[in-house]
Design an enzyme around this catalytic site. Structure first.
Site, PDB file in Angstrom:
ATOM      1  N   GLU A   1      11.291  14.622  74.803  1.00 15.58           N
ATOM      2  CA  GLU A   1      10.222  14.830  73.989  1.00 15.58           C
ATOM      3  C   GLU A   1      10.456  13.754  72.675  1.00 15.58           C
ATOM      4  O   GLU A   1       9.686  13.072  72.293  1.00 15.58           O
ATOM      5  CB  GLU A   1      10.050  16.076  73.503  1.00 15.58           C
TER       6      GLU A   1
ATOM      7  N   GLU B   1      12.209  23.957  79.852  1.00 19.66           N
ATOM      8  CA  GLU B   1      11.657  25.202  78.733  1.00 19.66           C
ATOM      9  C   GLU B   1      11.250  26.136  79.671  1.00 19.66           C
ATOM     10  O   GLU B   1      11.558  27.569  79.702  1.00 19.66           O
ATOM     11  CB  GLU B   1      10.676  24.613  77.823  1.00 19.66           C
TER      12      GLU B   1
ATOM     13  N   GLY C   1       9.015  20.097  79.166  1.00 17.17           N
ATOM     14  CA  GLY C   1       8.384  21.665  79.674  1.00 17.17           C
ATOM     15  C   GLY C   1       8.956  22.420  80.678  1.00 17.17           C
ATOM     16  O   GLY C   1       8.955  23.362  81.072  1.00 17.17           O
TER      17      GLY C   1
ATOM     18  N   ALA D   1       5.388  18.754  80.607  1.00 16.80           N
ATOM     19  CA  ALA D   1       4.067  18.765  80.128  1.00 16.80           C
ATOM     20  C   ALA D   1       3.078  17.752  80.798  1.00 16.80           C
ATOM     21  O   ALA D   1       3.814  16.591  81.067  1.00 16.80           O
ATOM     22  CB  ALA D   1       3.868  19.003  78.726  1.00 16.80           C
TER      23      ALA D   1
END
Length: 312
Positions: free
Chosen positions: A125, A105, A102, A61
């Site tokens: 994270e 993911e 991310g 992200a």
């Protein structure tokens, strides 16, 4: 647009192109979903490959969007992953160099994954006082097993792709490419083979997730993680989220993960760690000095001052 789209024969290729690490900011997410729509609408396209330009598949992200409306603006990362899962054409993630947060993911939302050797894989994270917020705590235990996944999520440390590919029973990677240079071609061929194979497309969400020791294992994990994490709330929340993956239905576990992610986002600990993350990177960049500036070797250093600082 920070995601490029092209068609090679009967395979559509969506390339993340948001340097330096192909962060999944709002513009990139739009690029992915736009490319996916084009591929699904094109009858000549039989399969899709998602990869990253430059030196990363995706670093995750865009941290600059954290705490801003753009972080949740549609399509958010959860929506992008749901769109990938819903695709009627096989999607292959061609993973190389860096696949973190991310980015990992996103890859787990694809039907298949082909990885280059030497790829750094992580869900980091927790180092920002958070936990993975787009299914990482629910999908990683399903592809790597509960203990390996929990260790990665709680530590945030990167693991090389070839090490993960060698784990017995792992389902994170469907294939390890022969080399980084051959990854793209191998992913294209793999996508064609999966399209020709037909049948139902595999989804990570449908894989089982259990630990043989159940409650006893998670109590042990809490005791260990609690002793090491001191005043940081995120590591123990990671344990809770992974335990939810073993006890709840997938969508219920996702809801638990999301609630914890949002709660952690507004803790002072996470705010401080994110500030430190940005400050460290800002300190490495000098205004008006481009990255390609030639460097002169430093062969000697002089220290002026004999006080406490100078003596030290």
């Amino acid at each position: 647009m920070t995601a490029e789209y092209k068609v090679l024969g009967d395979v559509a290729v969506i390339t993340l192109a948001n340097p330096p690490v192909n962060g999944l900011g709002h513009a990139t997410r739009i690029g992915i979903t736009d490319g996916l729509s084009k591929a699904l609408d094109d009858a000549a396209v039989k399969a899709i490959v998602i990869t990253g330009a430059g030196k990363a598949f995706s670093g995750g992200a865009d941290i600059k969007e954290f705490g801003t409306p753009k972080a949740l603006q549609e399509p958010n990362l959860l929506s992008v992953i749901l769109a990938l899962e819903a695709s009627t054409k096989p999607i292959v993630a061609a993973i190389h160099s860096v696949c973190m947060g991310g980015g990992l993911e996103l890859a787990m939302g694809c039907h298949y994954r082909v990885a280059a050797p030497g790829t750094s894989v992580a869900l980091p994270e927790v180092k920002l006082g958070l936990l993975p917020g787009a299914g990482g705590t629910q999908r990683l235990p399903r592809v790597l097993g509960v203990e390996t996944a929990l260790n990665m999520i709680v530590s945030g440390e990167a693991v090389k792709s070839e090490m993960l590919a060698s784990l017995p029973g792992q389902k994170l990677f469907d294939k390890l490419a022969a080399s980084p240079e051959s990854l793209f071609e191998e992913a294209i061929e793999f996508a064609k083979a999966m399209a020709a194979k037909g049948g139902d497309l595999p989804l990570v969400r449908n894989l089982p997730c259990k630990h043989p020791q159940g409650d006893a294992y998670f109590q042990f994990a809490r005791n260990t993680v609690g002793a090491m994490s001191r005043n940081y709330p995120a590591p123990l929340k990671c344990v809770d989220a992974v335990e939810a993956a073993t006890k709840l239905k997938f969508d219920e576990g996702m809801a638990e993960e999301r609630r914890s992610f949002i709660a952690l986002m507004f803790t002072p600990e996470s705010a401080a760690l994110r500030h430190l993350f940005m400050a460290e990177r800002a300190a490495s960049r000098i205004p008006d000095v481009p990255e390609d500036t030639p460097q002169r070797p430093i062969r000697s250093v002089g220290v002026i001052g004999a006080g406490t600082m100078g003596g030290g």
